[in-house]
Design a protein around this motif. Sequence first.
Motif, PDB file in Angstrom:
ATOM      1  N   TYR A 102      11.838  63.824  47.808  1.00 15.03           N
ATOM      2  CA  TYR A 102      13.426  64.091  48.137  1.00 15.03           C
ATOM      3  C   TYR A 102      13.958  62.873  47.494  1.00 15.03           C
ATOM      4  N   VAL A 103      15.307  62.905  47.186  1.00 12.84           N
ATOM      5  CA  VAL A 103      16.092  62.069  46.858  1.00 12.84           C
ATOM      6  C   VAL A 103      17.471  62.005  47.600  1.00 12.84           C
ATOM      7  N   ALA A 104      17.473  60.872  48.372  1.00 15.16           N
ATOM      8  CA  ALA A 104      18.522  60.597  49.354  1.00 15.16           C
ATOM      9  C   ALA A 104      19.577  59.688  48.697  1.00 15.16           C
ATOM     10  N   GLY A 105      20.972  59.618  49.140  1.00 11.97           N
ATOM     11  CA  GLY A 105      21.710  58.762  48.617  1.00 11.97           C
ATOM     12  C   GLY A 105      22.281  59.034  47.203  1.00 11.97           C
ATOM     13  N   THR A 156      24.093  64.962  50.288  1.00  7.82           N
ATOM     14  CA  THR A 156      22.929  65.748  50.688  1.00  7.82           C
ATOM     15  C   THR A 156      21.512  64.869  50.252  1.00  7.82           C
ATOM     16  N   ILE A 157      20.475  65.840  50.596  1.00  8.26           N
ATOM     17  CA  ILE A 157      19.190  65.274  50.169  1.00  8.26           C
ATOM     18  C   ILE A 157      18.405  66.240  49.265  1.00  8.26           C
ATOM     19  N   ALA A 176      17.085  61.053  40.254  1.00  8.52           N
ATOM     20  CA  ALA A 176      17.563  59.774  40.965  1.00  8.52           C
ATOM     21  C   ALA A 176      18.028  58.811  39.712  1.00  8.52           C
ATOM     22  N   THR A 177      17.285  58.881  38.820  1.00 10.75           N
ATOM     23  CA  THR A 177      17.753  58.010  37.364  1.00 10.75           C
ATOM     24  C   THR A 177      19.334  58.539  37.042  1.00 10.75           C
ATOM     25  N   GLU A 178      19.332  59.661  36.945  1.00 11.41           N
ATOM     26  CA  GLU A 178      20.755  60.361  36.486  1.00 11.41           C
ATOM     27  C   GLU A 178      21.630  60.148  37.615  1.00 11.41           C
ATOM     28  N   MET A 221      19.019  58.947  58.752  1.00 12.18           N
ATOM     29  CA  MET A 221      19.583  59.408  57.397  1.00 12.18           C
ATOM     30  C   MET A 221      20.273  60.824  57.511  1.00 12.18           C
ATOM     31  N   VAL A 222      20.251  61.632  58.659  1.00 14.64           N
ATOM     32  CA  VAL A 222      20.516  62.868  58.570  1.00 14.64           C
ATOM     33  C   VAL A 222      21.627  63.146  59.711  1.00 14.64           C
TER      34      VAL A 222
END
Length: 179
Positions: A122-125, A135-136, A149-151, A166-167
């Motif tokens: 998952y990628v959060a934030g 969203t996640i 996440a890098t982009e 977080m949710v």
Amino acid sequence: MCTHHHCINRRRLLLAGAASGLLAACGRSPEGGGALVPVEIDRSTSCALDGMLLADYPGPKAQIHYEGRAEPDFFCDTVEMFSIYLNPEQVRAVRGLYVQDMGKANWDAPEGHWIDAHGAWYVAGSRRHGSMGPTIASFAEEADARRFATEFGGKVLRFAEVTPDMVVLDGGALHDQRM
């Protein structure tokens, strides 16, 4: 012309095929083991929380399969699924959780590519938004999550690292100092 015995066997075969199709449509495998499979959404599939049509919104979708229920609850966002699942008041027995692999699905119109939520990355934030805003993002492969996440920013997490704070589904209203 068929013999009586041949017609009965053919009828049984047709009925077995129809039953298999119905079981598959209900998220169950026709094999006696009751194996769970994700259910595909269509244009009429709505969110269990707010009735929004899933197909009308971008970002990863989710589904929760509960014990004793043939149809899963669908969510137009992974944050909603996590919020329900991680809620301490959640007492229904969960058979399975599925999210979409956004490494393969189209962000703006995600279809298919369902994966087990427990094994996903998952990628959060990130800066990418889903149906309810932030969203996640969910991914089958760690490399896809890291590229995302890098982009778009955000932190790469495993399922167990997503926490209830977080949710929160308040849309940020609880933290808005202007109210």
